[in-house]
Design an enzyme around this catalytic site. Sequence first.
Site, PDB file in Angstrom:
ATOM      1  N   ARG A  58      18.020  79.808  39.842  1.00  0.00           N
ATOM      2  CA  ARG A  58      18.973  80.415  40.761  1.00  0.00           C
ATOM      3  C   ARG A  58      20.075  81.163  40.004  1.00  0.00           C
ATOM      4  NH1 ARG A  58      22.083  77.333  42.644  1.00  0.00           N
ATOM      5  NH2 ARG A  58      21.563  75.426  41.519  1.00  0.00           N
ATOM      6  N   LYS A 200      17.002  77.633  48.998  1.00  0.00           N
ATOM      7  CA  LYS A 200      18.365  77.129  48.914  1.00  0.00           C
ATOM      8  C   LYS A 200      19.329  77.907  49.807  1.00  0.00           C
ATOM      9  CE  LYS A 200      17.782  73.649  46.181  1.00  0.00           C
ATOM     10  NZ  LYS A 200      17.816  72.275  46.767  1.00  0.00           N
ATOM     11  N   HIS A 219      21.495  66.603  49.889  1.00  0.00           N
ATOM     12  CA  HIS A 219      20.620  67.058  48.806  1.00  0.00           C
ATOM     13  C   HIS A 219      19.972  65.810  48.233  1.00  0.00           C
ATOM     14  CE1 HIS A 219      20.063  69.101  44.650  1.00  0.00           C
ATOM     15  NE2 HIS A 219      19.058  69.408  45.456  1.00  0.00           N
ATOM     16  N   SER A 237      19.062  68.435  39.834  1.00  0.00           N
ATOM     17  CA  SER A 237      17.765  68.798  39.275  1.00  0.00           C
ATOM     18  C   SER A 237      17.466  68.003  38.008  1.00  0.00           C
ATOM     19  CB  SER A 237      17.743  70.294  38.963  1.00  0.00           C
ATOM     20  OG  SER A 237      16.520  70.676  38.381  1.00  0.00           O
ATOM     21  N   LYS A 241      14.428  62.916  41.736  1.00  0.00           N
ATOM     22  CA  LYS A 241      14.323  62.819  43.199  1.00  0.00           C
ATOM     23  C   LYS A 241      12.872  62.900  43.668  1.00  0.00           C
ATOM     24  CE  LYS A 241      16.797  66.213  44.772  1.00  0.00           C
ATOM     25  NZ  LYS A 241      16.984  66.893  43.478  1.00  0.00           N
ATOM     26  N   THR A 242      12.162  63.908  43.184  1.00  0.00           N
ATOM     27  CA  THR A 242      10.779  64.108  43.611  1.00  0.00           C
ATOM     28  C   THR A 242       9.876  63.000  43.092  1.00  0.00           C
ATOM     29  OG1 THR A 242      11.093  66.511  43.699  1.00  0.00           O
ATOM     30  CG2 THR A 242       8.834  65.703  43.554  1.00  0.00           C
ATOM     31  N   ASP A 256      13.684  66.708  48.889  1.00  0.00           N
ATOM     32  CA  ASP A 256      14.849  67.451  48.391  1.00  0.00           C
ATOM     33  C   ASP A 256      15.981  67.662  49.398  1.00  0.00           C
ATOM     34  OD1 ASP A 256      16.089  68.847  46.191  1.00  0.00           O
ATOM     35  OD2 ASP A 256      15.672  70.714  47.227  1.00  0.00           O
ATOM     36  N   ARG A 321       7.950  75.332  38.066  1.00  0.00           N
ATOM     37  CA  ARG A 321       7.983  74.727  39.396  1.00  0.00           C
ATOM     38  C   ARG A 321       6.630  74.811  40.087  1.00  0.00           C
ATOM     39  NH1 ARG A 321      12.845  72.200  41.515  1.00  0.00           N
ATOM     40  NH2 ARG A 321      14.500  72.857  40.090  1.00  0.00           N
TER      41      ARG A 321
END
Length: 532
Positions: A58, A200, A219, A237, A241-242, A256, A321
């Site tokens: 980003r 996002k 988030h 990031s 989390k994933t 997410d 990704r």
Amino acid sequence: MTATTSPTLLDEHGLSPQGRVIHNPTTAQLYTHALARGDGKLAHGGALVVDTGRFTGRSPEDKFVVDEPGSTDRIWWGDVNHALAEHHFEGLRTKVVDHLARQETLYVVDHFAGANPDHRVGVRVVTASPYHALFAKTMFIAPTGREMARFAVDSLVLHAPEVEADPNEDGTRGGTFVVLHPSRSEVLIGGTFYAGEIKKSIFTVMNDRLPLEGVLPMHCSANVGEDGRVAVFFGLSGTGKTTLSADPDRALIGDDEHGWSPSGVFNVEGGCYAKVIRLSAEAEPQIWRTTRTFGTILENVAVDERGVIDLDDDSKTENTRAAYKLERIANALPTKRAGHPSSVVFLAADAFAVLPPIARLSRDQAMYWFLSGFTAKLAGTELGVTEPQPTFSACFGAPFLPQPPATYARMLGEKLDRHGASVWLVNTGWTGGPFGVGHRMPIAATRGLLHAALSGALDDATFRTDPLFGFEVPVSVPGVERKLLDPRSTWGDPDAYDRKAKELAAMFRENFDAKFGAEVDPAIAGAAPREA
């Protein structure tokens, strides 16, 4: 699924395309078009591999929010939300619309953001790029046939990565722009091919809209056990989390973005957008399998002339990704909704190896750590970063907060008070010494600790109070090496640990005082790490 040359579909947006318009194209159609244009390569197993150009992440410095009367009083203006005058927005919009109108083919994707029908947004993405259209189809929630017949566009994304802004004319920092007009719920994206900007931007829309409906946007990832106990995992990031939410023993709600409504937790998305650098088939088998699956988009992943991908190759970026539908995870919850969380987990990848692998937070400590949003940035991930650096991102997602962090913190506090969720801090970073000396926290140990916490097995455990940070750390957990629970004992030099712990504690206090100062409840400010 319809293809049409009629411009009427886009009339309401002031867009009159000269070429054909393909409305809600199929995945096969988008694959065919992307490959024909040379926009991607077909990998062995069926994934579409694409290159996002010079932007592999980003562009937060190029994110703008239009300063307009309908929202200006609620926006958190400053380093996160850069103000853009309304006339500059109109000028950029004209450039984007004119560019899109000239394209041979436009793809229009109409999907939902939000699995709860009471709090969802009808999102329309218009782009001339087939793989970005596929990304939108993957990341958002497909309407049923009946829902499509009644579909209303609540939020519009006009996506034109080839269009670059003129800073002198458009009020931007450079050629790249990601602009949100809050009252019109419109997003303009130009100057970057990184697909994550689409995802996002809509999360930012939801972060603005949901609090107005009494819903906390988060988030976080989320899952639920067979006993109905829901857990949410906040984290920046790279904190896990994933990985940690894709637990074979629990149903995955999402990885997410979620909302916490009066009826419980719901996923904002219909897909996952996972980091895959050095992904392991042994440690993360479900996510690994998606990288060999038709319909998955792999961004900036190395692929050879045979179509074989190399997930260990970081020559393009560390931020490789995979975008895939949530249903690719075998135990994904079809409804993408569940009840109220019984556990809230804050994930921190502590490269200083100071934090324990798990700790229990009081309510005030939870608010302090939520507002702090700590993790560590590693050496080598950015130019000029030669040693671990602390990263503090309010609410574990500052770049996506259109409103002040206090808005979301207040809502979290109300949710915790109402539903009595336990709050856990989990260090997925280093142990035995800082990055370069120690080693990464064993994922098996992290999973074991989480299982104990989420099941309630730790509720009656014996805890010690950390003398510096004040949180409670379990003394022992079955199946986990006792020494691991005391980070100081894992260091070869305990005095060096003490120095690093005091250094990190001071960083917390300095960050919190600078950003929030006297604005927060004294009890929350008092939950800061103690001064040495």
